[in-house]
Scaffold this motif. Structure first.
Motif, short mmCIF file in Angstrom:
data_model
loop_
_atom_site.label_atom_id
_atom_site.label_comp_id
_atom_site.label_asym_id
_atom_site.label_seq_id
_atom_site.Cartn_x
_atom_site.Cartn_y
_atom_site.Cartn_z
N LEU A 26 44.70 32.31 16.75
CA LEU A 26 43.51 32.18 15.92
C LEU A 26 43.73 31.15 14.81
CD1 LEU A 26 42.44 35.90 15.53
CD2 LEU A 26 41.24 34.13 16.79
N PRO A 27 42.72 30.33 14.57
CA PRO A 27 42.84 29.35 13.48
C PRO A 27 42.83 30.03 12.12
CG PRO A 27 40.65 29.26 14.49
CD PRO A 27 41.46 30.23 15.27
N VAL A 28 43.53 29.44 11.19
CA VAL A 28 43.61 29.97 9.83
C VAL A 28 43.01 28.93 8.90
CG1 VAL A 28 45.19 30.74 8.02
CG2 VAL A 28 45.71 31.24 10.42
N HIS A 33 46.96 22.23 11.17
CA HIS A 33 47.39 22.14 12.56
C HIS A 33 46.50 22.94 13.51
CE1 HIS A 33 50.91 20.05 11.18
NE2 HIS A 33 51.16 21.04 10.35
N ARG A 34 45.61 23.73 12.96
CA ARG A 34 44.70 24.54 13.78
C ARG A 34 43.27 24.29 13.35
NH1 ARG A 34 47.75 30.34 14.05
NH2 ARG A 34 49.59 29.59 15.11
N SER A 35 42.50 23.81 14.26
CA SER A 35 41.11 23.49 13.99
C SER A 35 40.26 24.75 13.89
CB SER A 35 40.57 22.60 15.11
OG SER A 35 39.20 22.40 14.95
N LEU A 36 39.27 24.71 13.00
CA LEU A 36 38.33 25.82 12.88
C LEU A 36 37.04 25.52 13.63
CD1 LEU A 36 38.72 26.94 9.16
CD2 LEU A 36 39.33 28.21 11.19
N ASP A 37 37.11 24.66 14.65
CA ASP A 37 35.90 24.33 15.38
C ASP A 37 35.38 25.56 16.11
OD1 ASP A 37 36.57 23.77 18.60
OD2 ASP A 37 38.29 23.65 17.25
N SER A 38 34.08 25.61 16.28
CA SER A 38 33.44 26.80 16.83
C SER A 38 33.87 27.10 18.26
CB SER A 38 31.92 26.68 16.74
OG SER A 38 31.48 25.55 17.45
N VAL A 41 37.18 29.03 18.14
CA VAL A 41 36.97 30.38 17.63
C VAL A 41 36.30 31.25 18.69
CG1 VAL A 41 35.78 31.76 15.88
CG2 VAL A 41 36.93 29.63 15.23
N VAL A 42 35.29 30.72 19.38
CA VAL A 42 34.60 31.49 20.41
C VAL A 42 35.55 31.84 21.55
CG1 VAL A 42 32.80 31.34 22.19
CG2 VAL A 42 32.30 30.65 19.86
N ARG A 43 36.40 30.93 21.94
CA ARG A 43 37.37 31.23 23.02
C ARG A 43 38.30 32.37 22.61
NH1 ARG A 43 38.84 25.06 24.45
NH2 ARG A 43 37.09 24.65 25.84
N GLN A 44 38.78 32.32 21.38
CA GLN A 44 39.70 33.36 20.93
C GLN A 44 38.98 34.71 20.81
OE1 GLN A 44 42.82 32.69 21.09
NE2 GLN A 44 42.25 30.61 21.55
N LEU A 45 37.76 34.69 20.33
CA LEU A 45 36.99 35.94 20.25
C LEU A 45 36.73 36.50 21.65
CD1 LEU A 45 34.47 35.14 17.40
CD2 LEU A 45 36.41 36.71 17.32
N SER A 46 36.51 35.63 22.61
CA SER A 46 36.32 36.06 23.98
C SER A 46 37.57 36.75 24.52
CB SER A 46 35.94 34.87 24.86
OG SER A 46 35.81 35.26 26.19
#
Length: 56
Positions: A26-28, A33-38, A41-46
Motif C-alpha cells: 500500500l502507498p504511504v 517511492h510509492r505513488s498514490l495514484d488511484s 490504490v484500487v488494485r490494493q483495495l481489491s
C-alpha cells in the motif's frame, strides 16, 4: 478459551501473511517511492477485499 485445530491455525496464519503482504504494497502518503495514484490504490483495495471474502 478457544480450541483451534492445527489446520484452522495454519489457515489463519496464511490469511494473516496475505494481509501483511498486501499491506506492505500500500502507498504511504509522503513516500516518494510509492505513488498514490488511484489505480494503484484500487488494485490494493481489491486484493484486500479478496482476502476478506476468503476469510468469511
Amino acid at each position: 478459551m478457544f480450541d483451534t485445530s492445527s489446520s484452522d491455525a495454519l489457515a489463519l496464519r496464511a490469511t494473516a501473511l496475505g494481509f501483511d503482504a498486501v499491506r506492505g504494497k500500500l502507498p504511504v502518503a509522503g513516500d516518494p517511492h510509492r505513488s498514490l495514484d488511484s489505480v494503484t490504490v484500487v488494485r490494493q483495495l481489491s486484493e484486500l477485499s479478496t482476502l476478506i471474502a476468503r476469510g468469511r
